[in-house]
Design an enzyme around this catalytic site. Structure first.
Site, PDB file in Angstrom:
ATOM      1  N   TYR A  43       7.718 -39.533  32.093  1.00  0.00           N
ATOM      2  CA  TYR A  43       6.264 -39.625  31.926  1.00  0.00           C
ATOM      3  C   TYR A  43       5.549 -38.352  32.386  1.00  0.00           C
ATOM      4  O   TYR A  43       4.711 -37.820  31.648  1.00  0.00           O
ATOM      5  CB  TYR A  43       5.745 -40.854  32.670  1.00  0.00           C
ATOM      6  CG  TYR A  43       4.253 -41.009  32.648  1.00  0.00           C
ATOM      7  CD1 TYR A  43       3.602 -41.534  31.536  1.00  0.00           C
ATOM      8  CD2 TYR A  43       3.473 -40.633  33.748  1.00  0.00           C
ATOM      9  CE1 TYR A  43       2.224 -41.688  31.510  1.00  0.00           C
ATOM     10  CE2 TYR A  43       2.098 -40.778  33.732  1.00  0.00           C
ATOM     11  CZ  TYR A  43       1.478 -41.306  32.617  1.00  0.00           C
ATOM     12  OH  TYR A  43       0.108 -41.435  32.604  1.00  0.00           O
TER      13      TYR A  43
ATOM     14  N   SER B 277      -2.653 -36.803  33.157  1.00  0.00           N
ATOM     15  CA  SER B 277      -2.421 -37.423  34.457  1.00  0.00           C
ATOM     16  C   SER B 277      -2.234 -36.331  35.503  1.00  0.00           C
ATOM     17  O   SER B 277      -1.778 -35.219  35.182  1.00  0.00           O
ATOM     18  CB  SER B 277      -1.151 -38.295  34.391  1.00  0.00           C
ATOM     19  OG  SER B 277      -0.708 -38.664  35.685  1.00  0.00           O
TER      20      SER B 277
END
Length: 255
Positions: A144, A131
Protein backbone atom coordinates in the site's frame (compact mmCIF):
# COMPACT_ATOMS: atom_id res chain seq x y z
CA UNK A 1 -22.48 25.63 -12.02
CA UNK A 2 -19.11 23.78 -11.89
CA UNK A 3 -19.03 19.97 -11.92
CA UNK A 4 -16.98 17.72 -9.62
CA UNK A 5 -16.50 13.97 -10.08
CA UNK A 6 -15.60 12.08 -6.90
CA UNK A 7 -14.55 8.43 -6.86
CA UNK A 8 -14.94 6.28 -3.77
CA UNK A 9 -17.77 8.64 -2.88
CA UNK A 10 -20.00 6.25 -0.94
CA UNK A 11 -18.21 6.72 2.40
CA UNK A 12 -15.32 8.28 4.27
CA UNK A 13 -13.21 11.00 2.66
CA UNK A 14 -15.06 10.62 -0.64
CA UNK A 15 -18.44 11.25 0.98
CA UNK A 16 -16.97 14.20 2.90
CA UNK A 17 -15.75 15.68 -0.39
CA UNK A 18 -19.21 15.20 -1.89
CA UNK A 19 -20.97 16.99 0.96
CA UNK A 20 -18.49 19.87 1.03
CA UNK A 21 -18.45 20.36 -2.75
CA UNK A 22 -22.25 20.30 -2.92
CA UNK A 23 -22.33 22.99 -0.23
CA UNK A 24 -19.82 24.98 -2.30
CA UNK A 25 -22.17 24.92 -5.30
CA UNK A 26 -20.82 22.05 -7.37
CA UNK A 27 -22.89 19.68 -9.47
CA UNK A 28 -21.71 16.20 -8.44
CA UNK A 29 -20.88 13.00 -10.28
CA UNK A 30 -20.59 10.30 -7.61
CA UNK A 31 -18.62 7.13 -8.38
CA UNK A 32 -18.44 3.93 -6.33
CA UNK A 33 -19.21 0.22 -6.58
CA UNK A 34 -22.14 0.61 -4.16
CA UNK A 35 -25.05 2.04 -6.18
CA UNK A 36 -27.45 2.03 -3.22
CA UNK A 37 -25.17 4.08 -1.00
CA UNK A 38 -24.43 6.48 -3.85
CA UNK A 39 -28.15 6.99 -4.40
CA UNK A 40 -28.66 7.71 -0.70
CA UNK A 41 -25.75 10.17 -0.69
CA UNK A 42 -27.04 11.90 -3.83
CA UNK A 43 -30.39 12.45 -2.12
CA UNK A 44 -28.69 13.75 1.02
CA UNK A 45 -26.23 16.33 -0.36
CA UNK A 46 -28.92 18.84 -1.21
CA UNK A 47 -27.83 19.67 -4.74
CA UNK A 48 -27.71 18.17 -8.23
CA UNK A 49 -25.91 14.83 -8.18
CA UNK A 50 -25.43 12.11 -10.80
CA UNK A 51 -24.86 8.53 -9.66
CA UNK A 52 -22.30 6.54 -11.66
CA UNK A 53 -21.73 3.01 -10.25
CA UNK A 54 -18.38 1.58 -11.33
CA UNK A 55 -15.71 -0.81 -10.05
CA UNK A 56 -12.44 0.99 -10.76
CA UNK A 57 -10.42 -2.17 -10.25
CA UNK A 58 -11.84 -3.38 -13.59
CA UNK A 59 -11.30 -2.21 -17.15
CA UNK A 60 -15.03 -1.74 -17.70
CA UNK A 61 -15.37 0.43 -14.61
CA UNK A 62 -12.44 2.66 -15.48
CA UNK A 63 -13.64 3.01 -19.08
CA UNK A 64 -17.12 4.25 -18.17
CA UNK A 65 -15.77 6.86 -15.77
CA UNK A 66 -13.05 7.96 -18.22
CA UNK A 67 -15.74 8.51 -20.84
CA UNK A 68 -17.71 10.70 -18.42
CA UNK A 69 -14.58 12.75 -17.71
CA UNK A 70 -14.23 13.62 -21.38
CA UNK A 71 -17.15 16.01 -20.85
CA UNK A 72 -17.36 19.14 -18.72
CA UNK A 73 -15.76 18.28 -15.37
CA UNK A 74 -14.08 21.06 -13.40
CA UNK A 75 -12.73 19.03 -10.48
CA UNK A 76 -11.76 15.37 -10.30
CA UNK A 77 -11.20 13.78 -6.90
CA UNK A 78 -9.51 10.40 -7.24
CA UNK A 79 -10.34 9.05 -3.81
CA UNK A 80 -11.08 5.34 -4.44
CA UNK A 81 -8.40 3.05 -3.03
CA UNK A 82 -7.81 -0.10 -1.02
CA UNK A 83 -5.26 -1.96 1.08
CA UNK A 84 -4.69 -5.59 2.06
CA UNK A 85 -4.51 -6.99 5.57
CA UNK A 86 -1.74 -9.53 4.95
CA UNK A 87 1.95 -9.47 4.14
CA UNK A 88 3.09 -9.62 0.52
CA UNK A 89 4.37 -13.14 1.24
CA UNK A 90 0.85 -14.26 2.16
CA UNK A 91 -1.30 -12.47 -0.41
CA UNK A 92 -2.39 -13.80 -3.79
CA UNK A 93 -0.86 -12.15 -6.82
CA UNK A 94 -4.37 -11.48 -8.13
CA UNK A 95 -5.19 -9.46 -5.00
CA UNK A 96 -1.99 -7.44 -5.33
CA UNK A 97 -2.77 -6.79 -8.99
CA UNK A 98 -6.28 -5.59 -8.13
CA UNK A 99 -4.81 -3.21 -5.54
CA UNK A 100 -2.41 -1.74 -8.10
CA UNK A 101 -5.19 -1.38 -10.67
CA UNK A 102 -7.30 0.60 -8.22
CA UNK A 103 -4.61 2.61 -6.40
CA UNK A 104 -2.39 3.35 -9.41
CA UNK A 105 -3.84 2.51 -12.81
CA UNK A 106 -7.29 4.01 -12.15
CA UNK A 107 -5.70 7.22 -10.84
CA UNK A 108 -3.51 7.50 -13.92
CA UNK A 109 -6.29 6.66 -16.39
CA UNK A 110 -8.85 9.04 -14.90
CA UNK A 111 -6.34 11.88 -14.57
CA UNK A 112 -5.32 11.27 -18.18
CA UNK A 113 -8.98 11.38 -19.24
CA UNK A 114 -9.74 14.61 -17.38
CA UNK A 115 -6.74 16.76 -18.29
CA UNK A 116 -7.21 17.34 -22.05
CA UNK A 117 -10.48 19.25 -21.61
CA UNK A 118 -9.11 21.10 -18.57
CA UNK A 119 -5.91 22.23 -20.28
CA UNK A 120 -7.83 23.16 -23.42
CA UNK A 121 -10.10 25.59 -21.57
CA UNK A 122 -7.36 26.73 -19.18
CA UNK A 123 -9.01 25.75 -15.90
CA UNK A 124 -9.71 22.74 -13.73
CA UNK A 125 -8.18 20.68 -10.94
CA UNK A 126 -7.43 17.11 -9.89
CA UNK A 127 -7.00 15.94 -6.30
CA UNK A 128 -5.42 12.49 -6.01
CA UNK A 129 -5.89 11.05 -2.52
CA UNK A 130 -2.61 9.53 -1.37
CA UNK A 131 -1.38 8.94 2.21
CA UNK A 132 1.36 9.98 4.63
CA UNK A 133 2.59 6.39 4.24
CA UNK A 134 3.76 7.45 0.76
CA UNK A 135 6.83 9.12 2.24
CA UNK A 136 8.57 6.01 3.60
CA UNK A 137 8.34 2.19 3.56
CA UNK A 138 6.09 1.93 6.60
CA UNK A 139 3.80 -1.06 7.20
CA UNK A 140 6.53 -3.67 6.50
CA UNK A 141 5.25 -6.31 4.11
CA UNK A 142 2.52 -4.07 2.66
CA UNK A 143 2.50 -2.75 -0.90
CA UNK A 144 0.00 0.00 0.00
CA UNK A 145 2.67 2.63 0.86
CA UNK A 146 4.47 1.91 -2.41
CA UNK A 147 1.26 2.45 -4.38
CA UNK A 148 0.66 5.76 -2.59
CA UNK A 149 4.26 6.86 -3.19
CA UNK A 150 3.50 6.51 -6.89
CA UNK A 151 0.33 8.60 -6.52
CA UNK A 152 2.21 11.37 -4.73
CA UNK A 153 5.12 11.56 -7.19
CA UNK A 154 2.79 11.26 -10.17
CA UNK A 155 0.64 14.12 -8.90
CA UNK A 156 3.63 16.38 -8.23
CA UNK A 157 5.06 15.68 -11.68
CA UNK A 158 1.84 16.20 -13.60
CA UNK A 159 0.96 19.21 -11.47
CA UNK A 160 4.20 20.91 -12.51
CA UNK A 161 3.49 20.12 -16.17
CA UNK A 162 -0.08 21.44 -16.34
CA UNK A 163 0.29 24.48 -14.07
CA UNK A 164 1.18 26.72 -17.00
CA UNK A 165 -2.19 25.79 -18.56
CA UNK A 166 -4.14 27.05 -15.55
CA UNK A 167 -4.80 23.53 -14.22
CA UNK A 168 -3.89 22.25 -10.77
CA UNK A 169 -3.03 18.69 -9.75
CA UNK A 170 -2.43 17.95 -6.07
CA UNK A 171 -1.69 14.87 -3.95
CA UNK A 172 -3.65 14.77 -0.69
CA UNK A 173 -1.74 12.81 1.95
CA UNK A 174 -3.80 12.33 5.11
CA UNK A 175 -2.84 10.28 8.12
CA UNK A 176 -5.21 7.99 10.00
CA UNK A 177 -8.74 9.23 9.28
CA UNK A 178 -12.03 8.08 10.78
CA UNK A 179 -13.57 6.19 7.85
CA UNK A 180 -14.54 2.61 6.97
CA UNK A 181 -11.22 2.06 5.20
CA UNK A 182 -9.48 -0.15 7.75
CA UNK A 183 -12.64 -2.03 8.73
CA UNK A 184 -13.30 -2.97 5.10
CA UNK A 185 -9.77 -4.35 4.84
CA UNK A 186 -10.19 -6.31 8.07
CA UNK A 187 -7.40 -4.38 9.84
CA UNK A 188 -7.68 -4.02 13.61
CA UNK A 189 -6.82 -0.40 14.49
CA UNK A 190 -7.97 -0.60 18.11
CA UNK A 191 -4.44 -0.03 19.45
CA UNK A 192 -3.94 3.20 17.51
CA UNK A 193 -3.90 6.20 19.92
CA UNK A 194 -6.97 8.40 19.63
CA UNK A 195 -4.88 11.56 19.16
CA UNK A 196 -3.60 10.25 15.82
CA UNK A 197 -7.04 10.16 14.22
CA UNK A 198 -8.34 12.87 11.90
CA UNK A 199 -11.91 13.57 10.85
CA UNK A 200 -12.80 13.28 7.18
CA UNK A 201 -14.40 16.73 7.05
CA UNK A 202 -11.24 18.42 8.37
CA UNK A 203 -9.11 16.52 5.84
CA UNK A 204 -11.32 17.78 3.01
CA UNK A 205 -11.30 21.37 4.28
CA UNK A 206 -7.51 21.34 4.50
CA UNK A 207 -7.23 19.82 1.01
CA UNK A 208 -9.38 22.48 -0.60
CA UNK A 209 -7.44 25.26 1.13
CA UNK A 210 -4.15 23.85 -0.11
CA UNK A 211 -5.55 23.38 -3.61
CA UNK A 212 -6.57 27.05 -3.69
CA UNK A 213 -3.05 27.98 -2.58
CA UNK A 214 -1.53 26.04 -5.47
CA UNK A 215 0.13 23.35 -3.36
CA UNK A 216 1.29 20.21 -5.16
CA UNK A 217 1.18 18.11 -1.98
CA UNK A 218 -1.20 18.57 0.96
CA UNK A 219 -0.56 16.95 4.37
CA UNK A 220 -3.45 17.78 6.74
CA UNK A 221 -2.65 18.53 10.38
CA UNK A 222 0.62 19.68 11.89
CA UNK A 223 1.37 16.38 13.62
CA UNK A 224 1.44 14.54 10.31
CA UNK A 225 3.56 17.26 8.72
CA UNK A 226 6.07 16.67 11.53
CA UNK A 227 5.87 12.92 10.87
CA UNK A 228 6.51 13.45 7.16
CA UNK A 229 9.57 15.58 7.97
CA UNK A 230 10.90 12.72 10.09
CA UNK A 231 10.19 10.15 7.37
CA UNK A 232 12.10 12.22 4.84
CA UNK A 233 15.09 13.14 6.96
CA UNK A 234 15.62 10.43 9.63
CA UNK A 235 18.54 8.05 9.03
CA UNK A 236 17.20 4.94 7.32
CA UNK A 237 18.45 2.57 10.04
CA UNK A 238 16.64 4.59 12.73
CA UNK A 239 13.47 4.82 10.69
CA UNK A 240 13.45 1.05 10.05
CA UNK A 241 13.52 0.34 13.80
CA UNK A 242 10.68 2.79 14.42
CA UNK A 243 8.60 1.38 11.55
CA UNK A 244 8.95 -2.17 12.86
CA UNK A 245 8.02 -1.06 16.38
CA UNK A 246 4.94 0.76 15.09
CA UNK A 247 3.86 -2.33 13.24
CA UNK A 248 4.15 -4.34 16.44
CA UNK A 249 1.97 -1.87 18.36
CA UNK A 250 -0.70 -1.96 15.69
CA UNK A 251 -0.78 -5.74 15.64
CA UNK A 252 1.42 -7.97 13.51
CA UNK A 253 -1.44 -10.26 12.55
CA UNK A 254 -2.98 -7.50 10.44
CA UNK A 255 -0.01 -7.43 8.08
Amino acid sequence: MPTALVTGASSGIGAAFARRLAADGYRLVLVSRDADRLTALAADVGGPAEVLPADLATEAGVAVVAERLAGEVDLLVNNAGSTLNRSFLKTAATDETALLRLNIEAVMRLTHAALPAMTSRGSGAVINVSSVSAFAPVMPGSTYPASKAWVTHFSESIGQAVGRHGVRVMALCPGYTRTEFHDRAGIDMSKTPSWLWLQADEVVAHALRDLARGRLVSVPNWKYRVAVFGMRHAPRAVFTRVANDTRGRLGRDTL
